[in-house]
Scaffold this motif. Structure first.
Motif, mmCIF file in Angstrom:
data_model
loop_
_atom_site.group_PDB
_atom_site.id
_atom_site.type_symbol
_atom_site.label_atom_id
_atom_site.label_comp_id
_atom_site.label_asym_id
_atom_site.label_seq_id
_atom_site.Cartn_x
_atom_site.Cartn_y
_atom_site.Cartn_z
ATOM 1 N N ALA A 10 0.817 -1.210 0.000
ATOM 2 C CA ALA A 10 0.000 0.000 0.000
ATOM 3 C C ALA A 10 0.848 1.256 0.000
ATOM 4 O O ALA A 10 0.409 2.303 -0.455
ATOM 5 C CB ALA A 10 -0.922 0.008 1.214
ATOM 6 N N GLU A 26 3.224 -6.231 5.857
ATOM 7 C CA GLU A 26 1.809 -6.506 5.616
ATOM 8 C C GLU A 26 1.435 -7.947 5.934
ATOM 9 O O GLU A 26 0.280 -8.301 5.907
ATOM 10 C CB GLU A 26 1.448 -6.148 4.179
ATOM 11 N N HIS A 86 -6.213 -7.403 6.664
ATOM 12 C CA HIS A 86 -6.142 -6.966 5.273
ATOM 13 C C HIS A 86 -6.723 -5.577 5.063
ATOM 14 O O HIS A 86 -6.580 -4.998 3.994
ATOM 15 C CB HIS A 86 -6.837 -7.975 4.371
ATOM 16 N N ARG A 88 -6.153 -2.917 7.312
ATOM 17 C CA ARG A 88 -5.393 -1.913 8.068
ATOM 18 C C ARG A 88 -3.940 -1.922 7.638
ATOM 19 O O ARG A 88 -3.397 -2.961 7.285
ATOM 20 C CB ARG A 88 -5.444 -2.200 9.574
ATOM 21 N N VAL A 89 -3.314 -0.764 7.696
ATOM 22 C CA VAL A 89 -1.891 -0.613 7.391
ATOM 23 C C VAL A 89 -1.243 0.037 8.602
ATOM 24 O O VAL A 89 -1.806 0.958 9.200
ATOM 25 C CB VAL A 89 -1.687 0.249 6.120
ATOM 26 N N ARG A 144 -6.757 0.829 5.270
ATOM 27 C CA ARG A 144 -5.925 0.657 4.073
ATOM 28 C C ARG A 144 -6.212 1.713 3.000
ATOM 29 O O ARG A 144 -5.311 2.207 2.354
ATOM 30 C CB ARG A 144 -6.141 -0.751 3.507
ATOM 31 N N SER A 145 -7.465 2.066 2.807
ATOM 32 C CA SER A 145 -7.807 3.021 1.751
ATOM 33 C C SER A 145 -7.289 4.429 2.036
ATOM 34 O O SER A 145 -7.218 5.246 1.127
ATOM 35 C CB SER A 145 -9.319 3.051 1.519
ATOM 36 N N ALA A 147 -4.215 4.848 3.677
ATOM 37 C CA ALA A 147 -2.788 4.706 3.973
ATOM 38 C C ALA A 147 -1.915 5.603 3.105
ATOM 39 O O ALA A 147 -0.987 6.243 3.603
ATOM 40 C CB ALA A 147 -2.360 3.249 3.833
#
Length: 161
Positions: A10, A26, A86, A88-89, A144-145, A147
């Motif tokens: 990401a 990841e 999957h 979260r970053v 994640r979106s 990050a």
């Protein structure tokens, strides 16, 4: 068409400056544990204190660099388990100026945040889960979106250091 579904990190490579930003592996895990508000933290055998992080009333994240033992977590009494790995970053922010840099984007009293303590806050307009992992080290966890946007903002905030 196959490259459409290929795995890509990401975030880009780590930035080098007086404050170091590192995209954490990841392949790790982020699992949300939900209990009733006011309940004590779940007793998870073999878990280091830094891996169990408060996320709100009756909520804790179990965070680590390797795979999670989901079967053991699901066996906890009165605890709902949601694997967020999957979605979260995690980003590590470290260096002598890490707190000063983060203070540009959040209202949290970072000097008063003890090592191991966590808060849910905003960094700029983005919701993050922030944990102090050392005297001059923090970990930020974001959906994640968001990050790439957080990474960009952190890079801009770290530029002077």
């Amino acid at each position: 068409m196959s490259e459409m579904f290929s795995h890509r990190p990401a975030l880009g490579p780590a930035l080098g400056s007086g404050v170091t930003l590192t995209a954490l592996p990841e392949g790790g895990h982020v699992v949300l544990l939900l209990t009733r508000a006011g309940a004590p933290a779940p007793d998870v055998a073999g878990l280091r204190p830094a891996e169990l992080r408060p996320a709100g009333p009756g909520q804790w994240f179990v965070v680590g660099d390797g795979p999670a033992d989901l079967a053991a977590l699901r066996a906890l009494p009165d605890v709902a388990v949601s694997d967020q790995s999957h979605g979260r970053v995690r980003i590590a922010v470290a260096g002598a100026q890490a707190a000063a840099m983060l203070a540009k984007g959040t209202a949290v009293d970072l000097d008063g945040l003890a090592v191991g303590a966590s808060v849910t806050t905003l960094v700029g307009p983005l919701g993050v889960h922030l944990t102090r992992t050392g005297p001059a080290a923090f970990e930020l966890m974001v959906l994640r979106s968001f990050a790439a946007a957080l990474w960009h903002d952190l890079g801009a905030m770290a530029a002077e250091y």
